[in-house]
Enzyme design. Structure first.
Site, PDB file in Angstrom:
ATOM      1  N   LYS A 222       0.894  -1.094   0.086  1.00 49.97           N
ATOM      2  CA  LYS A 222      -0.067   0.100   0.074  1.00 49.97           C
ATOM      3  C   LYS A 222       0.773   1.203   0.072  1.00 49.97           C
ATOM      4  CE  LYS A 222      -4.601  -1.643   1.685  1.00 49.97           C
ATOM      5  NZ  LYS A 222      -5.237  -1.721   2.582  1.00 49.97           N
ATOM      6  N   ARG A 256      -3.837 -10.062   4.877  1.00 49.75           N
ATOM      7  CA  ARG A 256      -4.322 -10.210   3.627  1.00 49.75           C
ATOM      8  C   ARG A 256      -3.289  -9.791   2.608  1.00 49.75           C
ATOM      9  NH1 ARG A 256      -6.990  -6.656   0.073  1.00 49.75           N
ATOM     10  NH2 ARG A 256      -8.641  -7.502  -1.037  1.00 49.75           N
TER      11      ARG A 256
END
Length: 278
Positions: A222, A256
């Protein structure tokens, strides 16, 4: 120890596990995860399961910052065939559907999914909690401030940890009232949060243990990683592993990720570091 009832199959979260990300979208922020065909999704599922993924998370609506919404019918056309094909080829796999639409969730579950992963925590579809409760499935309740189109436009919190915790206290109670028995909480790294907010949440991740729910950490590649390091998402695997390791040390139960093998290695190393206590 937490146990999830996935359509009558019990999954024990007695140790941290990995959830592999399968995006059937052409516009994911991480180019290598852009899968347009069912065949590509199936090949990725096979690799992830071989590498140790406990769950496969299939999504057809990009939720990167600034992304545009697609129609429910288009999302179904992307997600349902992928879920169905993966289930047919790997009937023992535990598949979650990544959607904030109760209609898409319903169809994906009919195709074989057994977990619903909702980035809005029930805030973008008023029917979602009722539907999940009736389906009697585990529910991943994520915190997001705003909506994907605008969530990164100067997000503000008085105290991000407290505000996110308050949200989960409210939403987990709503889940209980809708007869959702297995709730997993996800602080929503990168969803309506600055890098500073994300690092504060990561540092305080253990606070969420008071909710007595499994905690999912979605940090993979991210912006907090690649913008901090002045690199790209394609080069953010090492940074992802670092933050995943911190998340594990602070109590994360599910990672995740786009890169299953490396996340599994992080889990094994943290287990060894802890002397087998995790």
């Amino acid at each position: 120890m937490f146990t999830l009832n996935c359509k009558g199959r019990l999954f024990s979260l007695d140790k941290p596990v990995v959830m592999g990300i399968i995006n059937v979208t052409p516009d994911s922020f991480y180019t290598a995860s852009q899968k347009r065909s069912v065949e590509e999704a199936l090949r990725l599922a096979e690799t992830m399961l071989r590498d140790g993924a406990a769950f496969l998370d299939v999504g057809g609506q990009s939720t990167r910052p600034g992304s545009s919404r697609i129609s429910i019918s288009e999302e179904m056309d992307r997600v349902v065939p992928a879920v169905e094909t993966i289930c047919q080829n790997f009937p023992q796999a535990f598949i979650s559907v990544d959607t904030y639409s109760s209609e898409v969730a319903t169809q994906a579950v009919a195709a074989g999914a057994c977990v619903v992963n909702d980035i809005s925590g029930g805030m973008m579809d008023e029917k979602m909690l009722s539907v999940v409760g009736k389906l009697n499935l585990p529910y991943i309740c994520m915190h997001m401030k705003g909506v994907p189109e605008t969530m990164q436009e100067q997000p503000f919190y008085e105290d991000v940890t407290r505000d996110v915790l308050d949200f989960f206290i409210q939403q987990t109670e709503k889940c209980r009232l809708h007869n959702i028995h297995d709730v997993i909480i996800d602080p929503g790294f990168g969803f309506g949060k600055t890098a500073k907010h994300n690092f504060q949440l990561l540092k305080n991740l253990a606070v969420f243990k008071m909710l007595d729910k499994p905690v999912l950490a979605g940090l993979s590649r991210k912006g907090t990683i690649y913008k901090t390091l002045h690199i790209t998402a394609d080069d953010a695997l090492n940074g992802t592993t670092v933050l995943n390791t911190i998340a594990l040390l602070n109590g994360a139960t599910i990672l995740r990720v786009h890169d299953v093998k490396e996340a599994m290695q992080a889990i094994e190393l943290v287990k060894a570091y802890d002397g087998g206590e995790r």
